[in-house]
Design a protein around this motif. Structure first.
Motif, mmCIF file in Angstrom:
data_model
loop_
_atom_site.group_PDB
_atom_site.id
_atom_site.type_symbol
_atom_site.label_atom_id
_atom_site.label_comp_id
_atom_site.label_asym_id
_atom_site.label_seq_id
_atom_site.Cartn_x
_atom_site.Cartn_y
_atom_site.Cartn_z
ATOM 1 N N ASP A 116 0.796 -1.445 -0.033
ATOM 2 C CA ASP A 116 -0.287 -0.207 -0.003
ATOM 3 C C ASP A 116 0.978 1.213 0.100
ATOM 4 O OD1 ASP A 116 -2.266 1.779 0.304
ATOM 5 O OD2 ASP A 116 -3.639 1.140 2.085
ATOM 6 N N VAL A 117 -0.151 2.176 -0.060
ATOM 7 C CA VAL A 117 1.074 3.788 0.337
ATOM 8 C C VAL A 117 0.315 4.698 1.097
ATOM 9 C CG1 VAL A 117 1.607 5.893 -1.230
ATOM 10 C CG2 VAL A 117 1.468 3.738 -2.638
ATOM 11 N N THR A 118 0.961 4.828 1.822
ATOM 12 C CA THR A 118 0.895 5.773 2.026
ATOM 13 C C THR A 118 1.063 7.713 2.521
ATOM 14 O OG1 THR A 118 -0.659 6.302 4.988
ATOM 15 C CG2 THR A 118 2.177 5.753 4.443
ATOM 16 N N ALA A 119 0.373 8.288 2.476
ATOM 17 C CA ALA A 119 0.402 9.700 2.789
ATOM 18 C C ALA A 119 1.278 10.370 4.382
ATOM 19 C CB ALA A 119 -0.174 10.806 2.075
ATOM 20 N N ILE A 120 2.263 10.951 4.165
ATOM 21 C CA ILE A 120 2.293 11.840 5.788
ATOM 22 C C ILE A 120 3.026 12.843 5.326
ATOM 23 C CG2 ILE A 120 4.825 11.855 6.669
ATOM 24 C CD1 ILE A 120 4.982 9.003 5.927
ATOM 25 N N ALA A 121 2.198 14.058 6.478
ATOM 26 C CA ALA A 121 2.275 14.898 6.240
ATOM 27 C C ALA A 121 3.692 15.727 7.183
ATOM 28 C CB ALA A 121 0.870 15.524 7.134
ATOM 29 N N LEU A 127 4.167 13.528 2.316
ATOM 30 C CA LEU A 127 5.595 12.841 1.491
ATOM 31 C C LEU A 127 5.177 10.915 1.208
ATOM 32 C CD1 LEU A 127 9.113 13.237 3.206
ATOM 33 C CD2 LEU A 127 8.682 12.992 1.320
ATOM 34 N N TYR A 128 4.781 10.752 0.472
ATOM 35 C CA TYR A 128 4.881 9.286 -0.026
ATOM 36 C C TYR A 128 5.401 7.857 0.605
ATOM 37 C CZ TYR A 128 1.004 12.505 -1.876
ATOM 38 O OH TYR A 128 0.141 13.734 -1.795
#
Length: 202
Positions: A116-121, A127-128
């Protein structure tokens, strides 16, 4: 204690016997009300909303005073985690069958990889992070990070997993639906290394 703090003993005992000032009493009462509103809001209110709630109940107080008392007493609101959509399945040309079908178990290593891919603030923007886990051990076998969410991101994570694990048998590769996982390059990489694609339902 008085000697260490360079305070006279008479001054210390005088301070203990001195009655609490009206301002201190008023602050103590207000802090109790602030804590009550904080609990009732499930710790979501900031200083402005807290002040408005108190004002609405007829409790006289200033906005800056409420903010100051919250800060002095360590009362902070819970920050909601920002959410960013990372997988887009709309208009996807190719979708793999859901072979895994929610059977999140594996009897041996290198039988099922899930990704999976998650987004980090961050303070500088999003950042992905693309991750591949071995379902047997729940260990990360491949990962990659980028400022862009594209097929290169997931390909880098896949290449790391292949180099580190070098699977010698068929591996079920399960992900969410998404154009990055359904790209021609990604599918060719899976086929070249005998990884069977599987995707979750919409």
């Amino acid at each position: 204690m008085c000697r260490v703090l360079q305070v006279s003993a008479s001054g210390y005992y005088g301070w203990i016997r001195r009655p609490v000032s009206r301002r201190v009493e008023s602050n103590q009462r207000l802090v109790a009300e602030i804590k009550r509103v904080h609990r009732e809001s499930r710790e979501t209110y900031g200083s402005v909303k807290t002040w408005r709630a108190l004002k609405g109940e007829g409790i006289a107080c200033g906005k800056h005073r409420v903010a100051c008392l919250r800060r002095m007493n360590g009362i902070e609101s819970r920050r909601r985690r920002r959410f960013k959509l990372t997988t887009r399945s709309k208009g996807l040309q190719w979708v793999a069958p859901n072979v895994l079908n929610r059977r999140f178990e594996a009897g041996r290593p290198n039988r099922v990889w899930v990704g999976d891919v998650t987004a980090i603030a961050t303070r500088l923007g999003w950042l992905y992070l693309a991750v591949l886990l071995d379902l047997y051990s729940r260990k990360v076998v491949g990962w990659a990070m980028s400022e862009r969410i594209d097929k290169r991101l997931v390909l880098d994570a896949l290449e790391m997993a292949i180099v580190r694990r070098q699977p010698d048998s068929k591996v079920l590769h399960h992900t969410a639906r998404g154009a990055i996982y359904g790209s021609d390059e990604y599918r060719e990489k899976l086929n070249a290394h005998r990884l069977t694609p599987s995707m979750s339902r919409k």
